[in-house]
Design an enzyme around this catalytic site. Structure first.
Site, PDB file in Angstrom:
ATOM      1  N   GLN A  88       0.846  -1.196   0.000  1.00 57.48           N
ATOM      2  CA  GLN A  88       0.000   0.000   0.000  1.00 57.48           C
ATOM      3  C   GLN A  88       0.884   1.250   0.000  1.00 57.48           C
ATOM      4  OE1 GLN A  88      -3.562  -0.613   2.915  1.00 57.48           O
ATOM      5  NE2 GLN A  88      -1.903  -1.980   3.586  1.00 57.48           N
ATOM      6  N   HIS A 106      -1.456   1.507  -4.282  1.00 56.28           N
ATOM      7  CA  HIS A 106      -1.864   2.908  -4.139  1.00 56.28           C
ATOM      8  C   HIS A 106      -0.963   3.862  -4.914  1.00 56.28           C
ATOM      9  CE1 HIS A 106      -3.942   1.672  -0.119  1.00 56.28           C
ATOM     10  NE2 HIS A 106      -4.578   1.247  -1.191  1.00 56.28           N
TER      11      HIS A 106
HETATM   12  N1  APR Z   1       6.783  -1.946  12.526  1.00 53.21           N
HETATM   13  C1  APR Z   1       5.661  -2.597  12.134  1.00 53.21           C
HETATM   14  N2  APR Z   1       4.418  -2.053  12.168  1.00 53.21           N
HETATM   15  C2  APR Z   1       4.328  -0.787  12.642  1.00 53.21           C
HETATM   16  C3  APR Z   1       5.451  -0.041  13.077  1.00 53.21           C
HETATM   17  C4  APR Z   1       6.717  -0.668  13.000  1.00 53.21           C
HETATM   18  N3  APR Z   1       7.838  -0.038  13.388  1.00 53.21           N
HETATM   19  N4  APR Z   1       5.004   1.179  13.493  1.00 53.21           N
HETATM   20  C5  APR Z   1       3.661   1.185  13.310  1.00 53.21           C
HETATM   21  N5  APR Z   1       3.257   0.008  12.820  1.00 53.21           N
HETATM   22  C6  APR Z   1       1.893  -0.430  12.454  1.00 53.21           C
HETATM   23  C7  APR Z   1       0.792   0.267  13.203  1.00 53.21           C
HETATM   24  O1  APR Z   1       0.504  -0.428  14.420  1.00 53.21           O
HETATM   25  C8  APR Z   1      -0.366   0.145  12.210  1.00 53.21           C
HETATM   26  O2  APR Z   1      -1.049  -1.088  12.351  1.00 53.21           O
HETATM   27  O3  APR Z   1       1.721  -0.083  11.101  1.00 53.21           O
HETATM   28  C9  APR Z   1       0.335   0.174  10.857  1.00 53.21           C
HETATM   29  C10 APR Z   1       0.230   1.512  10.165  1.00 53.21           C
HETATM   30  O4  APR Z   1      -1.128   1.705   9.852  1.00 53.21           O
HETATM   31  P1  APR Z   1      -1.533   2.983   8.969  1.00 53.21           P
HETATM   32  O5  APR Z   1      -0.820   4.181   9.483  1.00 53.21           O
HETATM   33  O6  APR Z   1      -3.030   2.990   8.889  1.00 53.21           O
HETATM   34  O7  APR Z   1      -0.918   2.696   7.526  1.00 53.21           O
HETATM   35  P2  APR Z   1      -1.525   1.749   6.415  1.00 53.21           P
HETATM   36  O8  APR Z   1      -2.245   0.580   6.999  1.00 53.21           O
HETATM   37  O9  APR Z   1      -0.432   1.471   5.446  1.00 53.21           O
HETATM   38  O10 APR Z   1      -2.608   2.720   5.689  1.00 53.21           O
HETATM   39  C11 APR Z   1      -3.259   2.201   4.556  1.00 53.21           C
HETATM   40  O11 APR Z   1      -4.277   4.339   4.185  1.00 53.21           O
HETATM   41  O12 APR Z   1      -4.110   6.616   4.124  1.00 53.21           O
HETATM   42  C12 APR Z   1      -4.133   5.491   3.338  1.00 53.21           C
HETATM   43  O13 APR Z   1      -3.217   5.228   1.224  1.00 53.21           O
HETATM   44  C13 APR Z   1      -2.874   5.332   2.560  1.00 53.21           C
HETATM   45  O14 APR Z   1      -1.722   3.301   1.979  1.00 53.21           O
HETATM   46  C14 APR Z   1      -2.304   4.012   3.062  1.00 53.21           C
HETATM   47  C15 APR Z   1      -3.534   3.304   3.585  1.00 53.21           C
END
Ligand code: APR
Length: 237
Positions: A88, A106
């Site tokens: 993503q 994305h």
């Molecule tokens: N290692 C592993 N996981 C982690 C770490 C880390 N160091 N730090 C945070 N996380 C986890 C968080 O607990 C959370 O579950 O990564 C995840 C991040 O979630 P989001 O910030 O929601 O990111 P993501 O899931 O990629 O978002 C999906 O949303 O805004 C849109 O297009 C955008 O691609 C993105 C999509």
């Protein structure tokens, strides 16, 4: 018999330890910007300049960070497995770590395209997509066909042209690994449901995961450490 198929579904968490902020953690991107203003097609029609600035900033930042040990461990899995990375993330850290088969659901931050392109079945005809690296685009920067250039990103409110390609990969996976995604944004968040009934699913995330499924093993750790745990599990198989 070829190598076992391993699909790795990644989100912002896999790039967190490279210094790229996630979206929904504390102080995440969506705490400092309104999604609808900087990452939606409606926002583009309302204020394209604001959107171009938002992506110019993120593109410039990408040029200052590098892949972390988790990206590298995922790339190294290709020695033993037939790996497809479905991400993503719009950063290029999986590429720079050496992964060779990556589906960007994305879009890609370093790429731009004319804004008048409509989606074809599997994304965009590649000749209409330009890689500008860590550079910037502004209002008035036009593609050869005269249309305003826009980020090659899938915004909220837009289709996800590569989702079918990703579903095909997950359906064929012998193992599914999910790293660093809150599994809140569809259709990406629904991908794991397509895995076979006997396909083990491993999720690496330091926080609780919002899904339950008998196939899931939760490796409660950050991506770099979780990848070490995952490799140990693979070796014990
Ligand atoms: N290692 C592993 N996981 C982690 C770490 C880390 N160091 N730090 C945070 N996380 C986890 C968080 O607990 C959370 O579950 O990564 C995840 C991040 O979630 P989001 O910030 O929601 O990111 P993501 O899931 O990629 O978002 C999906 O949303 O805004 C849109 O297009 C955008 O691609 C993105 C999509």
């Amino acid at each position: 018999m070829g190598k076992k198929k391993l699909v790795v579904l990644t989100g912002a968490g896999v790039s967190a330890e490279s210094g790229i902020s996630t979206f929904r953690d504390s102080n995440g991107l969506w705490e400092n910007y309104r999604v609808e203003d900087v990452a939606s097609i409606e926002g583009w029609y309302r204020n394209p300049g604001l959107m171009l600035d938002f992506y110019n900033t993120r593109r410039r930042e990408l040029g200052t960070v590098k892949p972390n040990a988790a990206h590298i461990a995922i790339a190294e899995l290709e020695k033993e497995y037939d790996v497809t990375v479905v991400t993503q993330n719009v950063d290029n850290l999986h590429e720079r770590a050496g992964s060779t088969r990556i589906i960007h659901l994305h879009g890609e931050l370093t790429k731009v395209r004319p804004e008048d392109r409509c989606n074809d079945r599997d994304g965009f005809s590649e000749e209409s997509v330009f890689d500008i690296g860590y550079g910037e685009i502004h209002i008035g920067d036009l593609a050869p066909d005269g249309a305003q250039l826009r980020p090659h990103i899938v915004w909220f409110g837009e289709a996800v042209p590569k989702i079918e390609m990703a579903i095909n990969a997950v359906e064929r996976a012998g193992i599914l690994l999910i790293v660093g995604t809150s599994l809140q944004v569809y259709p990406a968040a629904g991908l794991f449901r397509y895995a076979g009934y006997d396909t083990p699913i491993y999720i690496i995330d330091p926080k609780d995961v919002p899904v339950s499924d008998p196939r899931i093993t939760h490796i409660r750790n950050v991506a770099t450490k979780g990848m070490e745990d995952f490799k140990k599990i693979l070796k014990s198989k």
